[in-house]
Design a protein around this motif. Structure first.
Motif, short mmCIF file in Angstrom:
data_model
loop_
_atom_site.label_atom_id
_atom_site.label_comp_id
_atom_site.label_asym_id
_atom_site.label_seq_id
_atom_site.Cartn_x
_atom_site.Cartn_y
_atom_site.Cartn_z
N UNK A 47 38.64 37.65 36.45
CA UNK A 47 40.07 37.89 36.72
C UNK A 47 40.91 36.74 36.19
N UNK A 48 40.48 35.52 36.48
CA UNK A 48 41.24 34.35 36.04
C UNK A 48 41.28 34.26 34.52
N UNK A 49 40.17 34.55 33.88
CA UNK A 49 40.12 34.46 32.42
C UNK A 49 41.03 35.48 31.76
N UNK A 50 41.02 36.71 32.27
CA UNK A 50 41.89 37.75 31.71
C UNK A 50 43.35 37.41 31.98
N UNK A 51 43.64 36.92 33.17
CA UNK A 51 45.02 36.56 33.50
C UNK A 51 45.53 35.44 32.59
N UNK A 52 44.69 34.45 32.32
CA UNK A 52 45.09 33.36 31.41
C UNK A 52 45.38 33.90 30.02
N UNK A 53 44.57 34.86 29.57
CA UNK A 53 44.80 35.44 28.24
C UNK A 53 46.12 36.19 28.17
N UNK A 54 46.63 36.65 29.32
CA UNK A 54 47.91 37.37 29.36
C UNK A 54 49.04 36.48 29.90
N UNK A 55 48.79 35.16 29.97
CA UNK A 55 49.79 34.20 30.47
C UNK A 55 50.31 34.60 31.85
N UNK A 56 49.37 35.09 32.67
CA UNK A 56 49.70 35.47 34.05
C UNK A 56 49.04 34.48 35.00
N UNK A 57 49.53 34.42 36.21
CA UNK A 57 48.98 33.51 37.22
C UNK A 57 48.36 34.33 38.34
N UNK A 58 47.28 33.79 38.94
CA UNK A 58 46.57 34.45 40.03
C UNK A 58 46.67 33.56 41.26
N UNK A 59 47.11 34.14 42.37
CA UNK A 59 47.28 33.38 43.62
C UNK A 59 46.49 34.05 44.73
N UNK A 60 45.70 33.26 45.48
CA UNK A 60 44.93 33.73 46.62
C UNK A 60 45.57 33.23 47.90
N UNK A 61 45.67 34.12 48.88
CA UNK A 61 46.33 33.74 50.14
C UNK A 61 45.64 34.45 51.31
N UNK A 62 45.25 33.67 52.29
CA UNK A 62 44.71 34.25 53.52
C UNK A 62 45.86 34.69 54.42
N UNK A 63 45.85 35.97 54.78
CA UNK A 63 46.95 36.52 55.58
C UNK A 63 46.68 36.45 57.08
N UNK A 64 45.51 36.01 57.48
CA UNK A 64 45.15 36.01 58.89
C UNK A 64 44.31 37.20 59.27
N UNK A 65 44.46 38.28 58.57
CA UNK A 65 43.64 39.47 58.83
C UNK A 65 42.96 39.94 57.54
N UNK A 66 42.94 39.08 56.54
CA UNK A 66 42.32 39.44 55.27
C UNK A 66 42.76 38.52 54.14
N UNK A 67 42.55 38.96 52.93
CA UNK A 67 42.88 38.15 51.75
C UNK A 67 43.86 38.94 50.87
N UNK A 68 44.88 38.24 50.39
CA UNK A 68 45.83 38.85 49.45
C UNK A 68 45.69 38.13 48.11
N UNK A 69 45.44 38.92 47.08
CA UNK A 69 45.34 38.39 45.73
C UNK A 69 46.55 38.91 44.94
N UNK A 70 47.36 37.99 44.39
CA UNK A 70 48.58 38.37 43.65
C UNK A 70 48.45 37.91 42.21
N UNK A 71 48.74 38.82 41.31
CA UNK A 71 48.74 38.52 39.87
C UNK A 71 50.18 38.67 39.38
N UNK A 72 50.73 37.59 38.88
CA UNK A 72 52.14 37.59 38.46
C UNK A 72 52.22 37.49 36.94
N UNK A 73 52.84 38.50 36.32
CA UNK A 73 53.07 38.52 34.89
C UNK A 73 54.49 38.04 34.61
N UNK A 74 54.60 36.99 33.82
CA UNK A 74 55.92 36.42 33.52
C UNK A 74 56.69 37.37 32.61
N UNK A 75 57.97 37.52 32.88
CA UNK A 75 58.81 38.42 32.08
C UNK A 75 58.99 37.85 30.68
#
Length: 434
Positions: free
Chosen positions: A406-434
């Motif tokens: 995931x990280x390698x593909x995101x880097x190839x698309x100049x996107x960032x990957x963020x992991x966040x524990x929500x307290x009841x699970x995990x949220x993974x966010x992939x942000x593509x820059x405009x």
């Protein structure tokens, strides 16, 4: 492709020859101007030296005088138009009423004529313009001749200078050629000219990137060999257990373990192949404008049956039209891994929410599960290859490559990957820059 040496020598020779020709032309015109001034002064002095008393009429005789086209011709005529003297037997110059200098064209060329009145007579002094041009050409040739004689010497000096100037390129090329395939150290450029350093610096930068790629490939091969050793060993043991089974029950249990081992090994091999395909520069991946919402719906549809079997509610909670520029196959692998990880870590009866949001800053895709999450200390390390968080060590099919891909593909698309524990699970966010 022509050589730099030949190009330099050709252009320098052409430039030097052109400069000599231009200098010769300029000297010729300058010399002709000076010659005109000098001869004009001489003609005025001759007229000024003539006596002021009246001249006697010219007596016709058979002596025509010398035929000298390049010398001065003198003609004197009175106020009645009678020629009382001429110095040559050639055809008389036309009687000019205009005093001073004039240019007269005769059958034998252009003449420079100076007319002056002395008493009741008019004196004309003429000289062929060709004589002046000849003297100017001789002066120019005498000036340019030393330059022409120096031309071979200048050619030798240019040859030596160009050779010495290109010598650093030959030395750098010889040093690169003498290296073997494993020598990726930078090329020293402290002694090279400033004009060559940009090339060597670019080459050193390429060598550095190549070294990093080779080191990453070596690390990948070493890690892959280490990771494959365990499942292959387990498969061999499970085959031995199946062979030693005493009854059908033990044999079926052994074959069940063998089947799970094969599934784990197959999954690991698939992840390894996927990671190798996503290595930078491994394949030329075309990026196009794609509909991200349609892609997410397609990926979720692929996992719908698996989610239903595990009694997990999988769907898109929030979505809006959004498009990004990227490779469709690579982004499908990215979202496949995110949803697959979420399914593996979510307990039965839970849900997985996929959301899609777009704003002026870009497009964000989030996948949120209801699993145990990831310890805060491991949130960044889980992107490393073959790394498994402490709570996931017992996962049956985990390979430790999903988030690395995931990280390698995101880097190839100049996107960032963020992991966040929500307290009841995990949220993974992939942000593509405009």
């Amino acid at each position: 492709m022509p050589s730099i040496r030949k190009s330099l020598l050709l252009w320098l020779a052409v430039g030097l020859s052109g400069a000599i020709l231009v200098a010769g032309g300029a000297l010729y015109f300058q010399a002709r101007g000076e010659a005109n001034e000098l001869f004009d002064y001489q003609m005025r002095q001759i007229v000024a030296s003539l006596p002021r008393q009246a001249f006697s009429p010219m007596i016709e005789n058979g002596d025509s005088g010398p035929e000298l086209d390049d010398q001065i011709m003198i003609q004197i005529w009175d106020n009645t138009g009678v020629v009382i003297y001429h110095s040559h037997g050639q055809a008389n110059l036309p009687l000019q009423a205009e005093l001073g200098f004039t240019n007269v064209r005769q059958s034998n060329g252009l003449w420079r004529v100076y007319s002056a009145q002395i008493g009741n007579t008019v004196v004309q002094i003429a000289q062929p313009q060709s004589a002046r041009n000849q003297i100017a050409a001789q002066m120019a040739i005498k000036t340019v001749t030393p330059l022409l004689l120096l031309f071979p010497l200048l050619g030798i000096l240019i040859w030596v200078a160009v050779g010495r100037g290109l010598a650093p390129i030959r030395r750098a090329a010889a040093e690169v050629q003498a290296r073997d395939m494993h020598a990726l150290s930078p090329i020293p450029d402290t002694t090279l000219p400033r004009e060559i350093r940009p090339l060597t610096q670019a080459l050193n930068d390429l060598l550095a990137r190549l070294g990093q790629s080779i080191n990453a490939q070596r690390a990948f091969v070493a890690d892959a060999a280490h990771e494959l050793r365990t499942p292959l060993t387990a498969l061999r043991l499970q085959v031995q257990l199946a062979e030693r089974a005493l009854d059908d029950g033990e044999r079926q249990a052994a074959f069940g373990d063998l089947k799970q081992g094969l599934e784990r090994a197959t999954h690991l091999l698939q992840q390894l192949l996927t990671l190798a395909r996503q290595e930078p520069g491994a394949f030329e991946q075309a990026h196009v404008e794609l509909d991200l919402r349609a892609l997410l719906h397609s990926v979720i549809g692929d996992f719908a049956l698996s989610a239903h079997e595990r009694q997990i509610d999988l769907g898109i909670g929030t979505e809006m039209p959004a498009s990004v520029t990227g490779n469709t196959d690579a982004l499908r692998i990215l979202f496949n891994n995110l949803i697959d990880n979420a399914l593996r870590h979510s307990p039965p009866g839970s849900s997985i929410d996929v959301s899609l949001a777009a704003d002026a800053a870009g497009v964000t895709v989030s996948v949120e599960d209801h699993g145990p999450g990831i310890p805060e200390a491991d949130l960044q390390r889980v992107f490393d290859r073959f790394y498994r968080a402490a709570d996931s060590q017992t996962q049956s099919h985990g390979s430790g490559l999903g988030l690395a891909i995931v990280k390698q593909i995101a880097d190839a698309h100049r996107a960032s990957v963020n992991l966040e524990n929500t307290g009841h699970g995990l949220r993974v966010s992939v942000h593509f820059v405009a």
